[in-house]
Design a protein around this motif. Sequence first.
Motif, short mmCIF file in Angstrom:
data_model
loop_
_atom_site.label_atom_id
_atom_site.label_comp_id
_atom_site.label_asym_id
_atom_site.label_seq_id
_atom_site.Cartn_x
_atom_site.Cartn_y
_atom_site.Cartn_z
N SER A 28 0.80 -1.23 0.00
CA SER A 28 0.00 0.00 0.00
C SER A 28 0.83 1.27 0.00
CB SER A 28 -0.94 0.02 1.21
OG SER A 28 -0.20 0.06 2.42
N THR A 29 2.13 1.19 0.34
CA THR A 29 2.94 2.40 0.46
C THR A 29 4.20 2.40 -0.40
OG1 THR A 29 3.99 1.41 2.42
CG2 THR A 29 2.17 2.98 2.80
N VAL A 30 4.66 1.24 -0.83
CA VAL A 30 5.97 1.17 -1.49
C VAL A 30 6.01 1.98 -2.78
CG1 VAL A 30 5.51 -0.98 -2.77
CG2 VAL A 30 7.86 -0.37 -2.12
N ALA A 31 4.92 2.02 -3.54
CA ALA A 31 4.92 2.76 -4.80
C ALA A 31 5.12 4.26 -4.56
CB ALA A 31 3.63 2.52 -5.57
N GLY A 32 4.54 4.77 -3.49
CA GLY A 32 4.71 6.18 -3.17
C GLY A 32 6.14 6.53 -2.84
N VAL A 33 6.80 5.66 -2.08
CA VAL A 33 8.20 5.88 -1.73
C VAL A 33 9.07 5.79 -2.99
CG1 VAL A 33 10.15 5.05 -0.35
CG2 VAL A 33 7.84 5.00 0.60
N ILE A 34 8.79 4.82 -3.84
CA ILE A 34 9.53 4.69 -5.10
C ILE A 34 9.37 5.93 -5.96
CG2 ILE A 34 9.64 3.42 -7.29
CD1 ILE A 34 8.77 0.91 -5.65
N GLY A 35 8.15 6.43 -6.05
CA GLY A 35 7.89 7.60 -6.89
C GLY A 35 8.70 8.81 -6.46
N VAL A 36 8.82 9.01 -5.16
CA VAL A 36 9.64 10.12 -4.66
C VAL A 36 11.11 9.86 -4.96
CG1 VAL A 36 10.37 11.39 -2.61
CG2 VAL A 36 7.98 10.70 -2.86
N ALA A 37 11.56 8.63 -4.73
CA ALA A 37 12.97 8.29 -4.97
C ALA A 37 13.35 8.49 -6.43
CB ALA A 37 13.22 6.84 -4.55
N GLN A 38 12.43 8.19 -7.35
CA GLN A 38 12.72 8.32 -8.78
C GLN A 38 12.89 9.77 -9.22
OE1 GLN A 38 9.35 6.08 -10.14
NE2 GLN A 38 10.60 4.31 -10.68
#
Length: 211
Positions: A17-27
Amino acid sequence: MNPDSVAVVIPAFNEESTVAGVIGVAQRLTADVVVASDGSVDDTVNVARQAGARVLDLQPNGGKGPALKAALEATQAEYVLMLDADLTGLTPEHLHLLLAPVTNGQLDMSIGVFEGGGFVTDWGNKLTPHLSGQRACRRAWLLGVPHLGEERWPEPAITAHLKNTGARWDYIELPQVAQVLKEKKRGFWKGARARTRMYADLLTFGWRKKK
């Protein structure tokens, strides 16, 4: 700073539920984003891949330490940002706050602490800031931490290596960042048991290594 010299490594266990949001910021900082799924049984692996990260599907669950080490070995970047997969409120500015004092030579490691993201996570993070999973440093230094790939929770081993090597480090406030509580993710009793086991393992690191 060359973005190709930085990687973001994200150990994850059941964080669909949260990993995509963290990835998006990291990218928004670098294209080199590595998620090490530590035996996840939910959709973490597929969600992370669809978000554009390189994903290591590690089986079975072995702990955050082995997952972190695998992610570090999957990149050749000079600098790494280590992030938890359950962060909320994260922005690229937070990543720059962590990274800048390391890349400019002021610190060997920066450690992020939450500020204003929520009472419970703020309180827990400030009570034990040395256990924070948000850090920036050189990849080679982190790979040199003794027992890194053996510890279910690697933060105490990292902190011990900071002290033993005389490394320069400091805490960096991350405004409005928080973590999703284990009690919310897993249900109150399962989450509370998981939190108790985590802190017991984290806080007994020094005693266990002296045995």
